[in-house]
Write a protein that holds these residues in place. Structure first.
Motif, PDB file in Angstrom:
ATOM      1  N   MET A 262      -0.030 -15.691  14.858  1.00 35.58           N
ATOM      2  CA  MET A 262      -0.446 -15.195  16.173  1.00 35.58           C
ATOM      3  C   MET A 262      -1.090 -13.819  16.087  1.00 35.58           C
ATOM      4  SD  MET A 262       1.640 -15.086  19.770  1.00 35.58           S
ATOM      5  CE  MET A 262       1.287 -16.812  20.119  1.00 35.58           C
ATOM      6  N   HIS A 263      -0.534 -12.940  15.233  1.00 38.45           N
ATOM      7  CA  HIS A 263      -1.122 -11.607  15.070  1.00 38.45           C
ATOM      8  C   HIS A 263      -1.185 -11.286  13.571  1.00 38.45           C
ATOM      9  CE1 HIS A 263      -1.259 -10.869  19.332  1.00 38.45           C
ATOM     10  NE2 HIS A 263       0.016 -11.185  19.454  1.00 38.45           N
ATOM     11  N   MET A 264      -1.979 -12.072  12.861  1.00 39.53           N
ATOM     12  CA  MET A 264      -2.028 -11.962  11.408  1.00 39.53           C
ATOM     13  C   MET A 264      -2.589 -10.632  10.932  1.00 39.53           C
ATOM     14  SD  MET A 264      -3.617 -14.636   8.627  1.00 39.53           S
ATOM     15  CE  MET A 264      -2.509 -15.971   9.002  1.00 39.53           C
ATOM     16  N   GLY A 265      -3.296  -9.933  11.786  1.00 44.18           N
ATOM     17  CA  GLY A 265      -3.798  -8.615  11.406  1.00 44.18           C
ATOM     18  C   GLY A 265      -2.695  -7.662  10.997  1.00 44.18           C
ATOM     19  N   ALA A 266      -1.483  -7.916  11.475  1.00 44.23           N
ATOM     20  CA  ALA A 266      -0.351  -7.068  11.092  1.00 44.23           C
ATOM     21  C   ALA A 266      -0.141  -7.076   9.584  1.00 44.23           C
ATOM     22  CB  ALA A 266       0.924  -7.535  11.799  1.00 44.23           C
ATOM     23  N   MET A 267      -0.392  -8.214   8.945  1.00 44.71           N
ATOM     24  CA  MET A 267      -0.216  -8.304   7.497  1.00 44.71           C
ATOM     25  C   MET A 267      -1.199  -7.395   6.773  1.00 44.71           C
ATOM     26  SD  MET A 267       0.511 -12.410   7.063  1.00 44.71           S
ATOM     27  CE  MET A 267       0.440 -12.328   5.267  1.00 44.71           C
ATOM     28  N   ALA A 268      -2.409  -7.283   7.295  1.00 43.74           N
ATOM     29  CA  ALA A 268      -3.397  -6.395   6.678  1.00 43.74           C
ATOM     30  C   ALA A 268      -2.955  -4.936   6.771  1.00 43.74           C
ATOM     31  CB  ALA A 268      -4.760  -6.587   7.345  1.00 43.74           C
ATOM     32  N   VAL A 269      -2.379  -4.564   7.917  1.00 41.68           N
ATOM     33  CA  VAL A 269      -1.903  -3.189   8.092  1.00 41.68           C
ATOM     34  C   VAL A 269      -0.726  -2.919   7.159  1.00 41.68           C
ATOM     35  CG1 VAL A 269      -0.897  -1.550   9.723  1.00 41.68           C
ATOM     36  CG2 VAL A 269      -2.735  -3.082  10.460  1.00 41.68           C
ATOM     37  N   ILE A 270       0.230  -3.845   7.125  1.00 44.59           N
ATOM     38  CA  ILE A 270       1.391  -3.688   6.247  1.00 44.59           C
ATOM     39  C   ILE A 270       0.954  -3.587   4.794  1.00 44.59           C
ATOM     40  CG2 ILE A 270       3.482  -4.827   5.372  1.00 44.59           C
ATOM     41  CD1 ILE A 270       3.750  -6.095   8.213  1.00 44.59           C
ATOM     42  N   GLY A 271       0.056  -4.478   4.385  1.00 41.73           N
ATOM     43  CA  GLY A 271      -0.407  -4.486   3.004  1.00 41.73           C
ATOM     44  C   GLY A 271      -1.178  -3.236   2.622  1.00 41.73           C
ATOM     45  N   SER A 272      -1.856  -2.640   3.596  1.00 43.86           N
ATOM     46  CA  SER A 272      -2.617  -1.420   3.294  1.00 43.86           C
ATOM     47  C   SER A 272      -1.693  -0.216   3.115  1.00 43.86           C
ATOM     48  CB  SER A 272      -3.637  -1.145   4.401  1.00 43.86           C
ATOM     49  OG  SER A 272      -2.992  -0.757   5.605  1.00 43.86           O
ATOM     50  N   ILE A 273      -0.573  -0.206   3.856  1.00 40.49           N
ATOM     51  CA  ILE A 273       0.381   0.908   3.770  1.00 40.49           C
ATOM     52  C   ILE A 273       1.335   0.740   2.597  1.00 40.49           C
ATOM     53  CG2 ILE A 273       2.240   2.101   5.005  1.00 40.49           C
ATOM     54  CD1 ILE A 273       0.793   1.380   7.610  1.00 40.49           C
ATOM     55  N   LYS A 274       1.702  -0.515   2.309  1.00 45.11           N
ATOM     56  CA  LYS A 274       2.568  -0.861   1.166  1.00 45.11           C
ATOM     57  C   LYS A 274       3.939  -0.165   1.201  1.00 45.11           C
ATOM     58  CE  LYS A 274      -1.207  -1.847  -2.071  1.00 45.11           C
ATOM     59  NZ  LYS A 274      -2.259  -1.858  -1.022  1.00 45.11           N
ATOM     60  N   PRO A 275       4.685  -0.310   2.278  1.00 40.57           N
ATOM     61  CA  PRO A 275       6.038   0.268   2.271  1.00 40.57           C
ATOM     62  C   PRO A 275       6.885  -0.425   1.202  1.00 40.57           C
ATOM     63  CG  PRO A 275       5.767  -1.240   4.114  1.00 40.57           C
ATOM     64  CD  PRO A 275       4.411  -1.079   3.499  1.00 40.57           C
ATOM     65  N   ASN A 276       7.454   0.339   0.289  1.00 40.56           N
ATOM     66  CA  ASN A 276       8.145  -0.290  -0.844  1.00 40.56           C
ATOM     67  C   ASN A 276       9.570  -0.724  -0.525  1.00 40.56           C
ATOM     68  OD1 ASN A 276       9.643   2.074  -0.896  1.00 40.56           O
ATOM     69  ND2 ASN A 276       8.547   2.946  -2.653  1.00 40.56           N
ATOM     70  N   ASN A 277       9.953  -0.583   0.740  1.00 35.06           N
ATOM     71  CA  ASN A 277      11.316  -0.968   1.144  1.00 35.06           C
ATOM     72  C   ASN A 277      11.332  -2.129   2.131  1.00 35.06           C
ATOM     73  OD1 ASN A 277      10.096   0.719   3.080  1.00 35.06           O
ATOM     74  ND2 ASN A 277      12.072   1.367   3.917  1.00 35.06           N
TER      75      ASN A 277
END
Length: 374
Positions: A262-277
């Motif tokens: 539904m809001h797959m763009g969120a994955m692009a944001v998460i992947g760009s930031i790469k929170p390691n936790n």
């Protein structure tokens, strides 16, 4: 009213939308008649996506499309309705069919109460003429309303039928199933076991209900979990916001395939930031199960590859308990952003309950628990 009579009065041959339990009769009818057929019926990722698909259909055919959705999706159509369909812009006619959750005076879940109260007002504000259908509405009334709306549709305006609970019926049954072996409840149980006292953000629908009942059966507190009972598609973004502000704490997100799409763009944001936790788990049964079981497109795409392309450093897909346990334990100890797709069967216990705490109680307990962490 039987759904066949309703659809006949619409006089349309193209439907697109996002499934809704209030529209189960319509959804099952469309699956039985059309299946998922790009010429006649497309199940979209979100409601705004549906409105844009409908616009393209009209531009190519000059015909009037039908967009169906739950009223919770009204927010997703505001932009395309106001800046694309509107008669002051491109004047693209459309018939909306909207399931009315949270109808005033009718008991419903907390996430639907305010949305239900403002449903008709939002349509009025968007200059969408609307007509409410209930159990007493006759096909002749729908036909008369469609006829009365013809000048509006010819002028490039949009109209909406708002469907009350039980207003549409359909006698034929549709069975939604797949060949996956793992149940969602068992998957959620394994996640809660491995995550321990780590915070969990769980997605809209049955996954959150199952997590709540698992905590109950284990005699555990609910403070570890944020149950995203509304805002479908946003759980991973909520989890991201928490993970960034609790960098020393492992944060888990239990997502669904329909929600992730539904809001797959969120994955692009998460992947760009790469929170390691952050551990992002998508339970994939290829269905909008909570609202009936209609299919998503998740079985025709490669979610782990998409996550990898977005920047997730660790991605996997599992379909057995052993594989799931192995990946969960690795993610628990790993320092790095993780994505796990879990192939899941369709179905749940018939006696699956709902959270007995209020949304506000859930939030307050969760906030207090986060405050106690480093």
């Amino acid at each position: 009213m039987i759904v066949q009579e309703f659809v006949k009065q619409l006089n349309a041959d193209f439907f697109t939308g996002v499934p809704d339990s209030q529209l189960r009769a319509l959804c099952d009818y469309l699956i039985n008649v059309y299946g998922v057929d790009p010429k006649h019926h497309i199940i979209a990722a979100n409601e705004g996506n549906s409105a844009a698909i409908a616009a393209g259909y009209h531009l190519a055919t000059k015909n009037v499309p039908v967009v169906y959705m739950q009223n919770s999706g009204q927010g997703n159509i505001i932009n395309p309705v106001a800046s694309l369909l509107n008669d002051k812009v491109y004047a693209i006619p459309c018939i909306f069919v909207i399931g009315w959750r949270g109808e005033p005076g009718v008991h419903d879940e907390p996430q639907h109460i305010y949305q239900g109260a403002v449903t008709l007002n939002l349509l009025d504000d968007m200059d969408i003429a609307n007509f409410v259908i209930d159990k007493t509405t006759q096909a002749a009334e729908v036909a008369a309303q469609i006829q009365a709306w013809q000048p509006l549709l010819r002028a490039g305006k949009q109209v909406a039928f708002v469907i009350k609970k039980g207003a549409l019926s359909y006698s034929e049954k549709v069975e939604y199933k797949n060949g996956n072996l793992l149940s969602r409840e068992e998957i959620v149980r394994r996640i809660s076991d491995v995550s321990g006292n780590d915070p969990i953000v769980s997605t809209t629908g049955k996954a959150s209900r199952e997590l709540f009942e698992i905590r109950e059966s284990n005699g555990q507190e609910h403070k570890y979990d944020f149950l995203t009972v509304g805002s479908m598609g946003h759980s991973s973004s909520i989890a991201l916001g928490i993970a960034l502000n609790k960098p020393d704490q492992k944060i888990w997100c239990i997502d669904g395939d329909g929600a992730a799409l539904m809001h797959m763009g969120a994955m692009a944001v998460i992947g760009s930031i790469k929170p390691n936790n952050l551990v992002h788990i998508v339970i994939n049964n290829g269905a909008h199960e909570t609202v009936g079981g209609m299919p998503t497109v998740s079985n025709s795409i490669d979610l782990p590859s998409i996550a990898k392309a977005c920047g997730y450093g660790n991605t996997s897909s599992v379909s057995t308990i052993d594989e799931l346990d192995s990946e969960l334990k690795a993610a628990k100890t790993r320092k790095g952003l993780s994505f796990i797709e879990v192939k899941c069967s369709i179905g749940s216990r018939a006696d699956l309950g709902r959270p007995t705490t209020t949304a506000l109680e859930n939030k307050n307990n969760f906030v207090e628990y986060l405050a106690s962490l480093k």
